[in-house]
Design a protein around this motif. Structure first.
Motif, short mmCIF file in Angstrom:
data_model
loop_
_atom_site.label_atom_id
_atom_site.label_comp_id
_atom_site.label_asym_id
_atom_site.label_seq_id
_atom_site.Cartn_x
_atom_site.Cartn_y
_atom_site.Cartn_z
N ASP A 216 0.86 -1.18 0.00
CA ASP A 216 0.00 0.00 0.00
C ASP A 216 0.89 1.23 0.00
OD1 ASP A 216 -2.24 -1.59 0.10
OD2 ASP A 216 -2.52 -1.39 2.26
N GLY A 217 0.48 2.24 -0.73
CA GLY A 217 1.27 3.45 -0.78
C GLY A 217 0.55 4.54 -1.53
N LEU A 218 1.28 5.59 -1.85
CA LEU A 218 0.73 6.74 -2.56
C LEU A 218 1.34 6.83 -3.95
CD1 LEU A 218 0.83 9.44 0.29
CD2 LEU A 218 -1.04 7.88 -0.32
N TYR A 219 0.50 7.11 -4.92
CA TYR A 219 0.96 7.25 -6.30
C TYR A 219 1.95 8.40 -6.40
CZ TYR A 219 0.69 8.60 -11.24
OH TYR A 219 0.98 8.96 -12.53
N ALA A 220 3.14 8.11 -6.95
CA ALA A 220 4.19 9.11 -7.08
C ALA A 220 4.64 9.26 -8.52
CB ALA A 220 5.37 8.75 -6.18
N GLY A 221 3.74 8.96 -9.46
CA GLY A 221 4.06 9.11 -10.87
C GLY A 221 4.64 7.84 -11.47
N LEU A 222 5.14 7.96 -12.70
CA LEU A 222 5.78 6.85 -13.41
C LEU A 222 7.22 7.23 -13.68
CD1 LEU A 222 3.10 5.97 -16.14
CD2 LEU A 222 3.17 5.24 -13.76
N ASN A 223 8.08 6.22 -13.79
CA ASN A 223 9.43 6.54 -14.24
C ASN A 223 9.45 6.58 -15.77
OD1 ASN A 223 9.69 3.90 -15.26
ND2 ASN A 223 10.98 3.20 -13.58
N GLU A 224 10.62 6.83 -16.35
CA GLU A 224 10.69 7.06 -17.80
C GLU A 224 10.31 5.84 -18.61
OE1 GLU A 224 14.72 5.85 -16.24
OE2 GLU A 224 13.16 7.27 -15.66
N ASP A 225 10.37 4.65 -17.99
CA ASP A 225 9.99 3.42 -18.68
C ASP A 225 8.54 3.03 -18.45
OD1 ASP A 225 12.58 3.05 -19.71
OD2 ASP A 225 13.24 2.14 -17.84
N GLY A 226 7.83 3.79 -17.61
CA GLY A 226 6.43 3.50 -17.34
C GLY A 226 6.18 2.68 -16.10
N ALA A 227 7.22 2.38 -15.32
CA ALA A 227 6.99 1.66 -14.07
C ALA A 227 6.26 2.56 -13.08
CB ALA A 227 8.32 1.19 -13.47
N LEU A 228 5.34 1.97 -12.33
CA LEU A 228 4.59 2.70 -11.32
C LEU A 228 5.49 3.02 -10.13
CD1 LEU A 228 1.83 3.67 -10.09
CD2 LEU A 228 1.58 1.34 -9.21
N GLN A 229 5.51 4.28 -9.72
CA GLN A 229 6.28 4.70 -8.55
C GLN A 229 5.33 4.78 -7.36
OE1 GLN A 229 9.27 4.22 -9.87
NE2 GLN A 229 10.19 6.22 -9.59
N LEU A 230 5.57 3.95 -6.36
CA LEU A 230 4.70 3.88 -5.20
C LEU A 230 5.47 4.34 -3.97
CD1 LEU A 230 1.76 2.93 -4.58
CD2 LEU A 230 2.74 0.74 -3.87
N ALA A 236 10.01 5.62 1.31
CA ALA A 236 10.76 5.02 0.21
C ALA A 236 9.87 4.91 -1.03
CB ALA A 236 11.26 3.63 0.61
N ILE A 237 10.49 5.00 -2.20
CA ILE A 237 9.78 4.85 -3.47
C ILE A 237 10.06 3.46 -4.01
CG2 ILE A 237 9.54 5.65 -5.83
CD1 ILE A 237 8.46 7.66 -3.92
N ARG A 238 9.02 2.73 -4.30
CA ARG A 238 9.15 1.38 -4.87
C ARG A 238 8.67 1.42 -6.31
NH1 ARG A 238 8.60 -3.84 -2.40
NH2 ARG A 238 8.81 -5.42 -4.04
N ALA A 239 9.50 0.95 -7.23
CA ALA A 239 9.12 0.87 -8.64
C ALA A 239 8.39 -0.44 -8.88
CB ALA A 239 10.34 0.97 -9.53
N ILE A 240 7.17 -0.35 -9.38
CA ILE A 240 6.33 -1.54 -9.64
C ILE A 240 6.28 -1.77 -11.14
CG2 ILE A 240 4.07 -2.57 -9.32
CD1 ILE A 240 5.47 -1.92 -6.68
N HIS A 241 6.77 -2.95 -11.56
CA HIS A 241 6.81 -3.28 -12.99
C HIS A 241 5.68 -4.22 -13.40
CE1 HIS A 241 10.75 -1.38 -13.65
NE2 HIS A 241 11.04 -1.82 -12.43
N ALA A 242 5.14 -4.96 -12.45
CA ALA A 242 4.02 -5.87 -12.74
C ALA A 242 3.23 -6.03 -11.45
CB ALA A 242 4.52 -7.21 -13.22
N ALA A 243 1.93 -5.78 -11.52
CA ALA A 243 1.09 -5.92 -10.33
C ALA A 243 -0.36 -5.69 -10.73
CB ALA A 243 1.49 -4.91 -9.26
N ASP A 244 -1.25 -6.14 -9.88
CA ASP A 244 -2.66 -5.77 -9.95
C ASP A 244 -2.85 -4.60 -9.00
OD1 ASP A 244 -5.00 -6.31 -11.24
OD2 ASP A 244 -5.64 -7.92 -9.91
N VAL A 245 -3.28 -3.46 -9.51
CA VAL A 245 -3.30 -2.22 -8.72
C VAL A 245 -4.73 -1.75 -8.53
CG1 VAL A 245 -2.54 0.20 -8.65
CG2 VAL A 245 -1.02 -1.56 -9.53
N PHE A 246 -5.05 -1.30 -7.31
CA PHE A 246 -6.39 -0.84 -6.97
C PHE A 246 -6.32 0.53 -6.31
CE2 PHE A 246 -6.09 -5.42 -6.61
CZ PHE A 246 -7.17 -5.87 -7.35
#
Length: 248
Positions: A216-230, A236-246
């Motif tokens: 669980d976290g807060l949306y912090a945009g995408l990186n240049e490759d499109g990974a979700l920044q959580l 801490a910022i976690r880059a998400i490359h594959a996940a089911d997001v709600f």
């Protein structure tokens, strides 16, 4: 099977329609292997084997938009996975044309939602050799009931949606335009378009990763490759490359 051909500014668009099929994605995957061209769109009035991400069933009765298209990959193309963002931006803009009064946003990677998190459209990308088949299910006049997640349709939201054939022609024109931008300008430009249409930064999200981990976290945009920044609770910022997001 009926069909028509139309020249757009970016691509020759070929529209075919069937009354009933199992899955337009499955049909075009088979045809892609046989050499079917980029720009072909197959629309079904109904599907009896529609599916979404992670193998979910996608209910497909007559009245909504169920369509797939083929993208032929070139050596100079960006990452095929980034076509998810091309599709999301394209469907967002098409819905804005169809129903400008309906508030919508995109959620990573390619869902179209209302601001309260009700899903309006789903996208499924599948690959066969040098082709990516892009499937789109857009709820125009109907949505399933009693699901675990919220869903809706344009009619319920107060719009007067067009028929499915008109809708697919609008989506196809916009998709051709963004496909050209993707090829000419790269993923970073598409990502900027995506972010401009997304829910605000700071939106609370829950991500279920392929290994079963929940974040669980807060949306912090995408990186240049499109990974979700959580942004996690500890900052801490976690880059998400594959996940089911709600949305939460």
């Amino acid at each position: 099977m009926d069909g028509l051909c139309r020249k757009s500014a970016f691509l020759t668009l070929i529209f075919e329609e069937v009354t009933l099929t199992g899955s337009t994605n499955a049909d075009l995957l088979a045809r892609a292997v046989q050499g079917a061209p980029e720009g072909l769109w197959l629309r079904a009035d109904a599907q009896d084997g529609g599916r979404g991400r992670l193998g979910r069933v996608w209910e497909s009765p007559s009245g909504n938009l169920f369509a797939s298209t083929i993208v032929r990959l070139r050596d100079t193309d960006p990452s095929p996975a980034s076509l998810a963002f091309v599709t999301a931006v394209s469907v967002f803009d098409a819905v804005r044309q169809i129903a400008p009064q309906v508030p919508i946003c995109v959620k990573w990677p390619n869902d179209i939602l209302t601001p309260d998190g009700a899903k309006l459209c789903g996208v499924l990308l599948e690959r066969a050799s040098d082709a990516v088949v892009v499937g789109i299910g857009l709820n125009l006049v109907w949505h399933p009931q009693n699901l675990e997640r919220k869903v809706t349709d344009l009619l319920t939201l107060g719009a007067t949606p067009p028929d499915a054939q008109t809708a697919v022609e609008i989506v196809a024109e916009v998709f051709a335009r963004y496909l050209a931008i993707w090829r000419q300008s790269g993923v970073e430009v598409i990502v900027r378009h995506w972010e401009a249409r997304a829910h605000p930064r700071g939106t609370a999200l829950s991500a279920k990763l392929p290994d079963g981990e929940h974040l669980d976290g807060l949306y912090a945009g995408l990186n240049e490759d499109g990974a979700l920044q959580l942004r996690l609770a500890d900052g801490a910022i976690r880059a998400i490359h594959a996940a089911d997001v709600f949305l939460i």
